[in-house]
Design an enzyme around this catalytic site. Structure first.
Site, PDB file in Angstrom:
ATOM      1  N   SER A   1      -9.651 -20.479 -34.119  1.00 36.85           N
ATOM      2  CA  SER A   1      -9.873 -21.854 -35.094  1.00 36.85           C
ATOM      3  C   SER A   1     -11.350 -20.313 -36.791  1.00 36.85           C
ATOM      4  CB  SER A   1     -10.723 -22.294 -35.039  1.00 36.85           C
ATOM      5  OG  SER A   1     -12.137 -21.993 -34.337  1.00 36.85           O
ATOM      6  N   ASN A   2     -12.371 -19.471 -35.999  1.00 36.28           N
ATOM      7  CA  ASN A   2     -13.200 -18.739 -36.622  1.00 36.28           C
ATOM      8  C   ASN A   2     -12.489 -17.927 -37.431  1.00 36.28           C
ATOM      9  OD1 ASN A   2     -15.776 -19.385 -36.052  1.00 36.28           O
ATOM     10  ND2 ASN A   2     -15.200 -19.318 -33.478  1.00 36.28           N
TER      11      ASN A   2
ATOM     12  N   LYS B   1     -12.897  -6.243 -19.752  1.00 42.46           N
ATOM     13  CA  LYS B   1     -13.615  -4.606 -20.899  1.00 42.46           C
ATOM     14  C   LYS B   1     -11.679  -4.050 -20.403  1.00 42.46           C
ATOM     15  CE  LYS B   1     -14.057  -1.669 -17.112  1.00 42.46           C
ATOM     16  NZ  LYS B   1     -14.367  -0.083 -16.570  1.00 42.46           N
TER      17      LYS B   1
ATOM     18  N   ARG C   1     -13.562 -10.026 -24.350  1.00 41.29           N
ATOM     19  CA  ARG C   1     -13.550  -8.651 -23.542  1.00 41.29           C
ATOM     20  C   ARG C   1     -15.204  -7.589 -24.222  1.00 41.29           C
ATOM     21  NH1 ARG C   1      -8.641  -6.630 -21.119  1.00 41.29           N
ATOM     22  NH2 ARG C   1      -7.818  -8.480 -21.148  1.00 41.29           N
TER      23      ARG C   1
ATOM     24  N   ASN D   1     -20.176 -10.492 -33.672  1.00 38.90           N
ATOM     25  CA  ASN D   1     -19.502 -11.242 -32.963  1.00 38.90           C
ATOM     26  C   ASN D   1     -20.770 -13.136 -33.119  1.00 38.90           C
ATOM     27  OD1 ASN D   1     -18.004 -12.311 -30.506  1.00 38.90           O
ATOM     28  ND2 ASN D   1     -20.251 -12.083 -29.769  1.00 38.90           N
TER      29      ASN D   1
ATOM     30  N   HIS E   1     -21.562 -16.350 -31.410  1.00 43.71           N
ATOM     31  CA  HIS E   1     -21.170 -16.821 -30.017  1.00 43.71           C
ATOM     32  C   HIS E   1     -22.337 -18.226 -29.877  1.00 43.71           C
ATOM     33  CE1 HIS E   1     -22.770 -16.479 -25.930  1.00 43.71           C
ATOM     34  NE2 HIS E   1     -23.732 -17.002 -25.945  1.00 43.71           N
TER      35      HIS E   1
HETATM   36  C1  GRF Z   1     -15.655 -19.865 -30.278  1.00 44.68           C
HETATM   37  O1  GRF Z   1     -16.852 -20.562 -30.206  1.00 44.68           O
HETATM   38  C2  GRF Z   1     -17.180 -18.464 -29.986  1.00 44.68           C
HETATM   39  O2  GRF Z   1     -18.149 -18.692 -30.239  1.00 44.68           O
HETATM   40  C3  GRF Z   1     -16.897 -18.191 -28.921  1.00 44.68           C
HETATM   41  O3  GRF Z   1     -15.263 -18.347 -28.735  1.00 44.68           O
HETATM   42  C4  GRF Z   1     -15.330 -19.699 -29.215  1.00 44.68           C
HETATM   43  C5  GRF Z   1     -13.760 -18.807 -29.966  1.00 44.68           C
HETATM   44  O4  GRF Z   1     -13.050 -19.608 -30.907  1.00 44.68           O
HETATM   45  N1  GRF Z   1     -16.861 -16.771 -28.939  1.00 44.68           N
HETATM   46  P1  GRF Z   1     -11.727 -19.115 -31.607  1.00 44.68           P
HETATM   47  O5  GRF Z   1     -10.917 -18.786 -31.248  1.00 44.68           O
HETATM   48  O6  GRF Z   1     -12.617 -18.853 -32.773  1.00 44.68           O
HETATM   49  O7  GRF Z   1     -11.633 -21.555 -32.036  1.00 44.68           O
END
Ligand code: GRF
Length: 196
Positions: free
Chosen positions: A17-18, A69, A97, A113, A115
């Protein structure tokens, strides 16, 4: 100052989704970038389907015998794929990883990244569950540079998400993801405007 679209390589293990939010920001002209390659350590990850549906090159990595990893030779091959695709900035989006020397050395201070907590609080897995169980009043998400540690790299930007009465880990994560989808494209857009 470097100009032109940011050349991104996106790596993820999950639903993507990101990645989708970044691709939408590019399509809508809010982010001057192009996704040159999407890679996943999970051949069934939704992120690969989403990329292919948009006509973006997408590949699964070879299976690894480790969970947290990659073998150095697989990570070296991953880095080479990114270089061959002329990727300049590596965007981790739900990649599960640790990043090691083969990638860190080829993309120094060029790996980001996202988080799902306000780092340094709640690094590691299921940060939204950790936040819920700790009964904090505010959590959120963090975009940071990637170093050799787990969620320890220098923080670039954060967005707060308040916990609500009756929140479950899942309901909190859903709201954090909404914040992520705004924050990640915004950070990348600022990077596009300020990079050297
Ligand atoms: C997100 O919550 C991100 O913060 C974490 O993993 C999730 C990934 O979600 N690192 P998506 O695959 O982008 O929907």
């Amino acid at each position: 100052m470097t100009t032109g679209p940011l050349k991104l390589g996106v790596i993820g293990s999950g639903k993507g989704s990101n990645f989708e939010a970044i691709a939408l920001a590019i399509a809508e002209g809010r982010l001057c970038a192009e996704v040159r390659l999407v890679l996943s350590d999970n051949p069934r990850a939704g992120i690969l389907d989403k990329a292919r549906a948009l006509g973006i090159a997408a590949e699964a990595l070879p299976a690894s015998k480790f969970r947290t990893k990659l073998e150095p030779e697989i990570e070296t091959a991953l880095a080479q794929k990114l270089l061959d695709a002329e990727v300049e900035w590596v965007v981790l989006a739900g990649y599960m990883r640790m990043i090691k020397a083969p990638l860190l050395e080829r993309f120094p201070r060029r790996i980001l990244n996202i988080h799902p907590s306000l780092l340094p609080a709640f690094p590691g897995l299921e940060a939204w569950r950790q936040a819920c169980e700790a009964r904090v009043s505010v959590s959120g998400c963090t975009v940071h540079w990637v170093d050799a540690g787990m969620d320890t790299g220098e923080i670039i930007a954060q967005a707060e998400v308040p916990l609500l009465a009756g929140d479950t880990p899942e309901s909190l994560h859903a709201r954090i993801q909404v914040a992520e989808h705004a924050l990640y494209p915004k950070v990348l857009s600022e990077l596009a405007a300020t990079r050297r």
